[in-house]
Design an enzyme around this catalytic site. Structure first.
Site, PDB file in Angstrom:
ATOM      1  CE  LYS A  85     139.635   5.960  -7.837  1.00 60.67           C
ATOM      2  NZ  LYS A  85     139.610   4.592  -8.401  1.00 60.67           N
ATOM      3  CB  SER A 160     140.975   5.085 -11.956  1.00 65.03           C
ATOM      4  OG  SER A 160     140.297   4.288 -10.998  1.00 65.03           O
ATOM      5  CB  SER A 184     141.240   1.282 -10.376  1.00 63.62           C
ATOM      6  OG  SER A 184     140.919   1.512 -11.724  1.00 63.62           O
TER       7      SER A 184
END
Lengths: 518, 104
Positions: A85, A160, A184
């Site tokens: 990420k 996210s 997330s």
């Protein structure tokens, strides 16, 4: 290596083939990039990857190959491609948090979790798309455009960590790192039909994770299977001198794939240069996923409200039946303060964010917009043009709840209610419950653009955010499909008991088999 | 509404965020509609409850007070917007046009 074969293999199998010399690590990495290209083009491009460099990644495999050639220990993830990420610092590739304010920024240091992956033979191949600064539940808040769900390109992948979940679901990598503040990793895992784990707060070093809300943030792992997630967590878990909130608790062997296999132990290098402390000797691997005899699973009534999508309820009931058939006892429990979790979270997380994001001011790194009128106008212009709408909203919300006259009513109050929410979990586990089972999300993935009201978007985290507030570990596992879209079931365990969490997750995955994806 | 337009402009100033008039109006509505959901917290009796600043076990440990070289693989100059002689260059604090900055 054939791309179709590559996308079918888990991390343990891939690493095994590399270690046995059946496949060269460079072939595996090339296959990963071919897969990314296969699904990355055309009008329905998924927009998963923000940064990658195939030549650099292939060059990185030379170290792994050299270890193989000299019969040295190549590591538990030898040659396994991993996506990261974009809020986790990595050397060589940018770390932008999907924000304009960090456009093109390349970190001068690396997150401990990433260093540990590399130390165990993994090859970092991409930085993935996300909601800007991890603020969102759909990956629509990226400054670089939304990621699409590999199961239906009209829908969001969740967020996210939507890019990492989509990378795993689309077969680009068997493992990806994400981060959690309120769900997330688990929510996008559920939306994309993959496994997502959020460890106990303190289990994984936060060094190099760009801070959003420091008392809640944790790096997590997404994997195609429970085994992939277990291997990933085993590698990145453990004490780190560079993070004073990391724990020196034992890191057990979580993976069932360790049973009877000549897989090496995860390495926890302890060199001053890496600033990584050693973890204690691992515990034995968990028993195989055949029985849950002696395990008590709590079913909290607050997570099965009348309004729950009937199809999701039905998949959860099927999962609970499977637990029973494997010998587990299902017990009705209550976590009475859980309905307060969203208000608590959306006071505390923005408050911490408003402080953490003060560092992005155009002075030391990242974007600077200077209207030429002095320092303060430079701050104002840089931050207002560098941050997107949701980040701006949360900074203001956080500043408001911390400001004079509102601190006690909002921030201090929310901190106290957080204590009550954590007490609820402690009480349930103290009464002999080993794990709690809930739906991961109230709905399956929704269409891109369907939710415009901020608070309605926040409600996506309603079943996941409590684990962050309480600091306990939780995992989302696929349990079926609703209207062709994946849904996830969540298993929550007591602090530092990822061992039991994985045991129950393995059992559920094995019991459902292909039904988990139907 | 819990939040007024004046509140938004005040906290934007505190947060060093330039907000134009149109955005200020929209944010007033948005923040109010979010904060109205937080009112439920006021109904919870927390008189005897200690606030939780975090969930880490055992408090925050201290490390030896020794200087450790920063683990930088690249130089500050490689990512700083402006540097000279090892210092970050920033715009001047005050101008003749903006006397409010003179006390900063």
């Amino acid at each position: 290596m054939n791309v179709a074969d590559y996308t079918r293999l888990g991390a343990a199998a891939l690493s095994g083939k590399v270690r046995s010399g059946e496949i060269a690590p460079s072939e595996v990495v090339v296959a990963a990039f071919e897969r990314a290209r296969d699904i990355g083009g055309g009008p329905d491009a998924l927009n998963i990857i923000l940064h990658s460099d195939q030549d650099a990644s292939v060059a990185e495999t030379k170290d792994v190959q050299q270890h193989l050639d000299t019969a040295a220990d190549v590591g538990i993830l030898a040659g396994v491609p991993v996506a990261i990420k974009d809020n986790i610092a990595s050397l060589g590739l940018p770390t932008t948090c999907a924000s304009r304010i960090l456009g093109g920024y390349v970190s001068p240091f690396e997150a401990t979790a990433v260093t540990r992956l590399r130390a165990n033979g993994a090859v970092i191949i991409a930085k993935t798309n996300m909601d800007e600064f991890a603020m969102g539940s759909s990956t629509e808040n990226s400054a670089f455009g939304p990621t699409r769900n590999p199961h239906d390109v009209r829908c969001v992948p969740g967020g996210s960590s939507g890019g990492s979940a989509a990378a795993v679901a689309a077969g680009i990598t068997p493992i990806a790192l994400g981060s959690e503040t309120g769900g997330s990793v688990r929510q996008p895992a559920a939306f994309c039909g993959v496994v997502g784990v959020k460890p106990t707060y303190g289990r994984v070093s936060r060094y190099g994770l760009v801070a959003f809300a420091s008392s809640l943030d944790q790096i997590g792992v997404l994997g195609r299977t429970v085994d992939d997630a277990a291997i990933g967590l085993e590698v990145i878990a453990g004490f780190d001198k560079a993070d004073s909130t990391s724990s020196d608790a034992d890191v057990p062997i979580y993976r069932v794939s360790a049973l009877g296999k000549p897989a090496p132990e995860a390495r926890h290098p302890d060199t001053e240069a890496m600033r990584i402390g050693r973890s204690p000797v691992p515990l034995p691997p968990p028993p195989g996923p055949t029985t849950l005899k002696g395990i008590v699973i709590g079913k909290p009534k607050e997570y099965f409200p009348e309004s729950l999508d009937p199809s999701i309820r039905s998949h959860c009931e099927r999962a609970l039946d499977r637990f029973r058939s494997m010998g587990a006892v299902i017990r009705d429990v209550s976590l009475p303060r859980s309905p307060l979790a969203i208000p608590v979270y959306y006071v505390l997380a923005p408050a911490e964010a408003s402080s953490n994001l003060a560092r992005f001011d155009g002075v030391r790194y990242g974007l600077r917009i200077d209207p030429g009128k002095g320092l303060k106008p430079m701050y104002d212009a840089t931050r207002s043009q560098g941050f997107g709408a949701e980040v701006t909203r949360r900074i203001l919300l956080g500043t408001y709840v911390l400001s004079a006259g509102y601190y006690d009513a909002y921030y201090k109050k929310a901190q106290a209610v957080r204590t009550l929410i954590a007490d609820d979990f402690r009480a349930v586990f103290a009464e002999g419950v080993h794990a709690i089972f809930t739906p991961t999300t109230p709905t399956p993935a929704f269409p891109i653009g369907a939710i415009s009201d901020p608070y309605e978007m926040y409600l996506n985290d309603i079943f996941t955010v409590t684990a962050n507030l309480a600091g306990v570990p939780a995992i989302s596992v696929p349990i079926g499909r609703v209207r062709r879209l994946p849904v996830g079931g969540q298993i929550i365990a007591a602090h530092f008991d990822e061992y039991t969490m994985f045991r129950v997750a393995y059992a559920l995955e094995a019991a459902l088999g292909e039904e988990a994806h139907q | 509404m819990p939040v007024t337009r004046q509140d938004v402009l005040h906290i934007a100033e505190l947060a060093r965020l330039g907000i134009d008039d149109t955005r200020a109006d929209a944010l007033t509505t948005e923040l109010s509609s979010i904060l109205v959901h937080m009112e439920v917290l006021s109904q919870v009796d927390t008189a005897q409850v200690a606030p939780a600043a975090g969930v880490g076990a055992g408090g925050t440990p201290l490390r030896p007070d020794a200087t450790v070289a920063p683990l930088m693989e690249s130089t500050l100059e490689s990512f700083a917007p402006a540097m000279r002689d090892g210092f970050f260059i920033v715009p001047r604090l005050a101008t003749h046009e903006d006397s409010s900055e003179s006390g900063a």
